[in-house]
Design an enzyme around this catalytic site. Sequence first.
Site, PDB file in Angstrom:
ATOM      1  CG  ASN A   9      -1.751   1.237   1.351  1.00 20.32           C
ATOM      2  OD1 ASN A   9      -1.890   2.007   0.403  1.00 20.32           O
ATOM      3  ND2 ASN A   9      -2.329   1.445   2.523  1.00 20.32           N
ATOM      4  CD1 TRP A  10       3.237   1.098  -3.056  1.00 14.65           C
ATOM      5  CD2 TRP A  10       3.462   2.494  -4.782  1.00 14.65           C
ATOM      6  NE1 TRP A  10       3.974   0.453  -4.007  1.00 14.65           N
ATOM      7  CE2 TRP A  10       4.131   1.295  -5.088  1.00 14.65           C
ATOM      8  CE3 TRP A  10       3.457   3.509  -5.735  1.00 14.65           C
ATOM      9  CZ2 TRP A  10       4.805   1.085  -6.281  1.00 14.65           C
ATOM     10  CZ3 TRP A  10       4.124   3.310  -6.935  1.00 14.65           C
ATOM     11  CH2 TRP A  10       4.804   2.120  -7.202  1.00 14.65           C
ATOM     12  CE  LYS A  11      -0.170   3.138   4.880  1.00 17.50           C
ATOM     13  NZ  LYS A  11      -0.044   3.267   6.341  1.00 17.50           N
ATOM     14  CG  HIS A  96      -5.779   1.442   5.226  1.00 21.04           C
ATOM     15  ND1 HIS A  96      -5.310   2.422   6.063  1.00 21.04           N
ATOM     16  CD2 HIS A  96      -4.740   0.574   5.025  1.00 21.04           C
ATOM     17  CE1 HIS A  96      -4.040   2.172   6.351  1.00 21.04           C
ATOM     18  NE2 HIS A  96      -3.674   1.060   5.735  1.00 21.04           N
ATOM     19  CD  GLU A  98      -2.994   5.364   6.779  1.00 20.28           C
ATOM     20  OE1 GLU A  98      -3.094   5.482   5.544  1.00 20.28           O
ATOM     21  OE2 GLU A  98      -1.960   4.971   7.351  1.00 20.28           O
ATOM     22  CD  GLU A 168      -5.447  -1.565   8.431  1.00 20.06           C
ATOM     23  OE1 GLU A 168      -4.415  -1.293   7.813  1.00 20.06           O
ATOM     24  OE2 GLU A 168      -6.464  -0.854   8.409  1.00 20.06           O
ATOM     25  N   GLY A 174       2.919   2.299  11.230  1.00 25.52           N
ATOM     26  CA  GLY A 174       3.733   3.505  11.144  1.00 25.52           C
ATOM     27  C   GLY A 174       4.294   3.967  12.467  1.00 25.52           C
ATOM     28  CB  SER A 214       5.129  -2.312  11.595  1.00 26.09           C
ATOM     29  OG  SER A 214       4.559  -1.025  11.701  1.00 26.09           O
ATOM     30  N   GLY A 235       3.103  -1.266   4.269  1.00 24.77           N
ATOM     31  CA  GLY A 235       3.043   0.171   4.066  1.00 24.77           C
ATOM     32  C   GLY A 235       4.388   0.744   3.656  1.00 24.77           C
ATOM     33  N   GLY A 236       5.079   1.380   4.598  1.00 24.90           N
ATOM     34  CA  GLY A 236       6.322   2.089   4.296  1.00 24.90           C
ATOM     35  C   GLY A 236       7.372   1.238   3.606  1.00 24.90           C
TER      36      GLY A 236
END
Length: 252
Positions: A9-11, A96, A98, A168, A174, A214, A235-236
């Site tokens: 997920n590049w967000k 998600h 967010e 999640e 994050g 993570s 994610g990151g």
Amino acid sequence: MRRKIVAGNWKMNKNVIDAQQLMIQLLSYKNNNATNCEVWIAPPALYLMMAKDIFEKDEIGVFSQDMSEHESGAYTGEISADMLESIEANGSLIGHSERRQYHGETDSHCNRKVKLALDKGLTPIYCNGETLEQRKAGQHLEVVKNQTEVALFTLSADEIKKVVIAYEPVWAIGTGETATPEQAQEIHAHIRSIIAAKYGQEVADEVSILYGGSVKPDNAKEIFSQPDIDGGLIGGAALKLEDFSKIIEGFN
């Protein structure tokens, strides 16, 4: 055998040049390395068509980060399931954390989105998970149970087998915090047991459940070795090929 999946997920990251470069790098990696899992990405919506062009042979699945619960109409800024289907996207993230936190998305919204995605032949990646406060209060099992039931239990047995669930823990996204493999396995097994209670064990055993808290190159193998964890929603670490590829290799 359940599908094994590593999804990135590049967000809201990468300009168009950097996004294109990462896609090309990822395609080259995939073509030159044997992988024991499916590889999916969810780039920003602006780059979905570019991703489909680059991954023209479907070596890598292309997913949106969200989609509308409405089929069409005056919903400025939204992306419809028909639009995704028309560019041959593979599916969409739904629910998600967010989207829930910043846009007020509820499990009822998610239910409508999941149904619409399935009706259009798209694969929904339904996200659920508890906050730090809910975990500290010992509510995490009940929270995840309620999320799963409200969002998914209007589906038929055939439909739910087509859903990918991404657990999640919100407190581990994050933050650098990571649930232990045992904590993650506990929730994954719990989700599978909830599905089994409704649809039967045979159906539950076909549903892929990803861990979305993570995952990193140094813990991917241990997390993916848990019996009810079928991959990760990353994610990151999905924004750098070096990290993402090592996570993919957690299945080797």
